[in-house]
Design a protein around this motif. Structure first.
Motif, PDB file in Angstrom:
ATOM      1  N   GLY A   1      64.840 -35.890   1.684  1.00 30.55           N
ATOM      2  CA  GLY A   1      64.977 -36.669   2.908  1.00 30.55           C
ATOM      3  C   GLY A   1      66.170 -37.594   2.820  1.00 30.55           C
ATOM      4  O   GLY A   1      67.135 -37.473   3.565  1.00 30.55           O
ATOM      5  N   CYS A   2      66.107 -38.509   1.864  1.00 28.80           N
ATOM      6  CA  CYS A   2      67.111 -39.577   1.841  1.00 28.80           C
ATOM      7  C   CYS A   2      68.140 -39.391   0.728  1.00 28.80           C
ATOM      8  O   CYS A   2      69.258 -39.857   0.829  1.00 28.80           O
ATOM      9  CB  CYS A   2      66.415 -40.915   1.630  1.00 28.80           C
ATOM     10  SG  CYS A   2      65.643 -41.048   0.000  1.00 28.80           S
ATOM     11  N   GLU A   3      67.750 -38.744  -0.343  1.00 32.73           N
ATOM     12  CA  GLU A   3      68.595 -38.555  -1.514  1.00 32.73           C
ATOM     13  C   GLU A   3      69.081 -39.863  -2.117  1.00 32.73           C
ATOM     14  O   GLU A   3      70.141 -39.916  -2.716  1.00 32.73           O
ATOM     15  CB  GLU A   3      69.764 -37.616  -1.204  1.00 32.73           C
ATOM     16  CG  GLU A   3      69.245 -36.264  -0.724  1.00 32.73           C
ATOM     17  CD  GLU A   3      70.298 -35.203  -0.693  1.00 32.73           C
ATOM     18  OE1 GLU A   3      71.305 -35.419  -0.018  1.00 32.73           O
ATOM     19  OE2 GLU A   3      70.118 -34.158  -1.346  1.00 32.73           O
TER      20      GLU A   3
ATOM     21  N   GLY B   1      66.264 -42.091  -3.297  1.00 31.54           N
ATOM     22  CA  GLY B   1      65.093 -42.645  -3.960  1.00 31.54           C
ATOM     23  C   GLY B   1      64.120 -43.395  -3.076  1.00 31.54           C
ATOM     24  O   GLY B   1      63.143 -43.944  -3.569  1.00 31.54           O
TER      25      GLY B   1
ATOM     26  N   GLY C   1      60.600 -40.460  -1.003  1.00 31.89           N
ATOM     27  CA  GLY C   1      59.535 -39.823  -1.780  1.00 31.89           C
ATOM     28  C   GLY C   1      59.285 -38.348  -1.509  1.00 31.89           C
ATOM     29  O   GLY C   1      58.449 -37.742  -2.181  1.00 31.89           O
ATOM     30  N   THR C   2      59.991 -37.719  -0.563  1.00 30.25           N
ATOM     31  CA  THR C   2      59.702 -36.302  -0.272  1.00 30.25           C
ATOM     32  C   THR C   2      60.041 -35.387  -1.441  1.00 30.25           C
ATOM     33  O   THR C   2      59.510 -34.297  -1.546  1.00 30.25           O
ATOM     34  CB  THR C   2      60.509 -35.744   0.918  1.00 30.25           C
ATOM     35  OG1 THR C   2      61.880 -35.956   0.661  1.00 30.25           O
ATOM     36  CG2 THR C   2      60.126 -36.365   2.213  1.00 30.25           C
ATOM     37  N   CYS C   3      60.946 -35.826  -2.311  1.00 29.73           N
ATOM     38  CA  CYS C   3      61.414 -34.966  -3.394  1.00 29.73           C
ATOM     39  C   CYS C   3      60.585 -35.132  -4.654  1.00 29.73           C
ATOM     40  O   CYS C   3      60.987 -34.667  -5.716  1.00 29.73           O
ATOM     41  CB  CYS C   3      62.867 -35.296  -3.700  1.00 29.73           C
ATOM     42  SG  CYS C   3      63.021 -36.956  -4.386  1.00 29.73           S
TER      43      CYS C   3
ATOM     44  N   ARG D   1      61.057 -39.119  -8.693  1.00 30.75           N
ATOM     45  CA  ARG D   1      61.927 -38.653  -7.593  1.00 30.75           C
ATOM     46  C   ARG D   1      62.960 -37.687  -8.173  1.00 30.75           C
ATOM     47  O   ARG D   1      63.771 -38.117  -9.014  1.00 30.75           O
ATOM     48  CB  ARG D   1      62.713 -39.813  -7.004  1.00 30.75           C
ATOM     49  CG  ARG D   1      61.993 -41.128  -6.827  1.00 30.75           C
ATOM     50  CD  ARG D   1      61.164 -41.102  -5.645  1.00 30.75           C
ATOM     51  NE  ARG D   1      61.129 -42.369  -4.946  1.00 30.75           N
ATOM     52  CZ  ARG D   1      60.080 -42.735  -4.223  1.00 30.75           C
ATOM     53  NH1 ARG D   1      59.015 -41.980  -4.171  1.00 30.75           N
ATOM     54  NH2 ARG D   1      60.113 -43.861  -3.544  1.00 30.75           N
TER      55      ARG D   1
HETATM   56  S1  FES Z   1      64.908 -37.411  -1.148  1.00 34.09           S
HETATM   57 FE1  FES Z   1      64.106 -39.363  -0.583  1.00 34.09          FE
HETATM   58  S2  FES Z   1      63.343 -40.045  -2.477  1.00 34.09           S
HETATM   59 FE2  FES Z   1      64.334 -38.242  -3.051  1.00 34.09          FE
END
Ligand code: FES
Ligand SMILES: Cc1cc2nc3c(=O)[nH]c(=O)nc-3n(C[C@H](O)[C@H](O)[C@H](O)COP(=O)(O)OP(=O)(O)OC[C@H]3O[C@@H](n4cnc5c(N)ncnc54)[C@H](O)[C@@H]3O)c2cc1C
Ligand code: FES
Lengths: 351, 160
Positions: free
Chosen positions: B42-44, B46, B49-51, B61
């Protein structure tokens, strides 16, 4: 177009995420330059959209060289050779996000995760505690030794981020990162911790008072590593407290405070330390207001008087998260709370 | 182009050997190199939390770990929860999310499941506060969390 949209989303997230106003201003400045199509001059940071050549190169961080030494000596030799071109990688929970944004672009990463000798928790001979820099935050949180010898650290750990981040983030990484909104620097300061640092030139000890020098800045030289943090034993009848106000659970604090109070046998205050976080470029220790407590029997009225006075020693920043006035209000409220809890705990002290 | 290094990572019991640049993120390794796309990003940085995956059994993460750092380690992704999933043999957590409406679009779900698996193993009898606290590291834009909390309670019941 899609690149630009993604870039703007990145910037938006960045602005939301960065806890510090100056950082955000810097991002805004660079963003303007980027949108005007100019390349900004700083060599250290480039806000070129990481997705610009996604097809050939779907990487977020810029390229870097990587070494994963297995001993401290080997690690120190890299820092002796490469100086500030090399950056230690601890838990990576602050460094890798910064690299994904290309806010940090180290040439060489020295991964400390394969040096088992840097991860430990030990009681010291004189009743204190010694924690290796690479000990995971979650391990510190769960440790019985920490609960026994430094209960303030145990009770503060859950305020740091989330379990998934504490599983990876390290005790030393958080201190070396010296984010003014982070919990551990304030706790290390209030507990009067000693920072043991080492380079090929030798080993030295820096008291917490001198370790945090500025925003994200510490007394560490570029070739030095933080190795160990030692927390001294506290006298009997000492109570501790930590509290903070954040928008959501796990977020960086808008303001946080921590107190350590020692009472004498008659119940009067022998020592009182009060430290704030997120109110300036580094943790701020209160000295004037707390001196009103010394030698006194601490009453709720006296705590109120001290709490009213703390703002004379604070100069908190205002930003999109909280105004100056709101931070001052929180400082007062938190001072009252942590002092009350610490005093009560000291009164209940049982050996 | 920087140098590539050979690495071996075990994911869901299978060993994968690849040559990677040090800057390859673990999330991208899992998705692009191995093709296990159940782990979402999602955000890359941290925050969302999707990863979330399990790294030597602990929830972390994957977007803020380098793939090269997982060399020699064991990972588990959402695909590892139920090897050949059918509606009948889903992991109790998956079944509970389905039954209690713990998802809508499902983008966040794998991250929630991987956060919750070690949590429930350690806390078979969690209170609602404990559940809400563990969920605080994962963002869901659809459900409003209420049904996720219900799903966790249901899963805990099934797994006891
Ligand atoms: S993609 Fe959002 S925490 Fe890793
Ligand atoms: C979503 C999110 C929320 C977070 N919320 C909080 C929070 O509420 N409170 C909080 O305190 N933190 C928070 N963090 C940060 C987290 O606690 C980090 O783990 C921590 O700040 C850095 O520790 P690390 O081990 O990950 O260090 P890294 O990210 O690896 O390193 C951080 C910096 O310190 C340097 N460094 C690391 N170790 C050493 C060493 N031994 N010697 C010299 N230099 C060293 C690195 O070179 C780097 O510059 C959050 C992080 C994320 C992603
Ligand atoms: S179900 Fe859509 S984000 Fe959670």
């Amino acid at each position: 177009m899609i690149y630009l949209t993604k870039h703007l989303i990145f910037t938006y997230l960045l602005l939301k995420f960065l806890p510090n106003r100056d950082w955000r201003l810097e991002v805004v400045k660079r963003e303007r330059t980027y949108l005007r199509g100019e390349k900004h001059t700083s060599q250290e940071i480039s806000l070129q959209p990481p997705t610009a050549n996604l097809q050939q190169n779907p990487m977020k961080p810029p390229p870097f060289k990587y070494h994963a030494p297995t001993t401290l000596d080997e690690a120190l030799s890299y820092f002796a050779e490469y100086g500030d071109e090399a950056k230690p990688l601890a838990g990576g929970q602050s460094l890798i996000p910064a690299m994904n944004f290309r806010l940090a672009q180290p040439e060489l990463l020295i991964d400390l995760n394969n040096i088992p000798a840097l991860a430990y928790i030990r009681a010291t001979d004189n009743g204190g505690l010694s924690i290796g820099a690479m000990t995971r935050q979650r391990q510190v949180e769960r440790s019985d030794l920490v609960a026994k010898h430094a209960p303030l650290i145990s009770s503060t750990m859950p305020y740091i981020a989330h379990i998934q981040i504490r599983n990876r983030g390290t005790f030393g990484g958080s201190l070396a990162h010296a984010d003014p909104s982070s919990e551990l620097p304030a706790v290390a300061l209030v507990l009067d911790a000693s920072f043991h640092v080492q380079s090929q030139r030798g080993r030295r000890t820096i008291p917490a008072k001198q370790f945090f020098t500025d925003l994200f800045e510490t007394a560490l030289a570029p070739d030095e590593l933080l190795i160990d943090i030692t927390i001294p034993a506290k006298p009997a009848r000492t109570g501790y407290a930590f509290d903070e106000v954040a928008r959501r659970h796990g977020d960086y604090a808008l303001v946080g405070a921590t107190a350590v109070v020692t009472l004498d046998q008659a119940g009067a205050c022998q020592q009182a330390q009060l430290v704030f976080l997120s109110v300036g470029p580094r943790p701020v220790a209160i000295t004037q207001a707390t001196s009103m407590l010394h030698g006194q029997t601490i009453t709720p009225n006296l705590i109120d008087t001290v709490a009213e006075a703390v703002n004379q020693e604070l100069d908190p920043p205002g930003d999109i998260h909280a105004s100056v006035d709101y931070r001052r209000h929180l400082a007062k409220v938190l001072a009252r709370r942590v002092l009350t809890v610490a005093v009560n705990e000291a009164r209940d002290y049982k050996r | 182009m920087t140098e590539k290094y050979p690495i071996t990572i075990t994911i869901n019991g299978t060993e994968y050997q690849r040559e990677v640049e040090p800057r390859l993120l673990l999330s991208d390794f899992i998705r692009h190199e191995v093709g296990l796309t159940g782990t979402h990003v999602g955000c890359e940085h941290g925050v969302c939390g999707t990863c979330t995956i399990l790294f030597d059994g602990e929830a972390v993460r994957s977007c803020i770990i380098l793939a090269i750092q997982a060399n020699g380690h064991e990972l588990k992704t959402v695909e590892g929860l139920t090897p050949n999933p059918t509606l009948e043999n889903l992991h109790p957590l998956q079944a509970s999310f389905r039954e209690a409406h713990g998802l809508q679009c499902g983008f966040c779900t794998s991250g929630f499941l991987m956060t919750l698996e070690p949590f429930l193993a350690e806390n078979p009898n969690p209170t609602e506060m404990e559940i809400r606290e563990i969920l605080s590291g994962n963002i869901c834009r659809c459900t409003g969390y209420q049904h996720i909390v219900e799903a966790v309670k249901l899963a805990a019941e099934k797994m006891r």
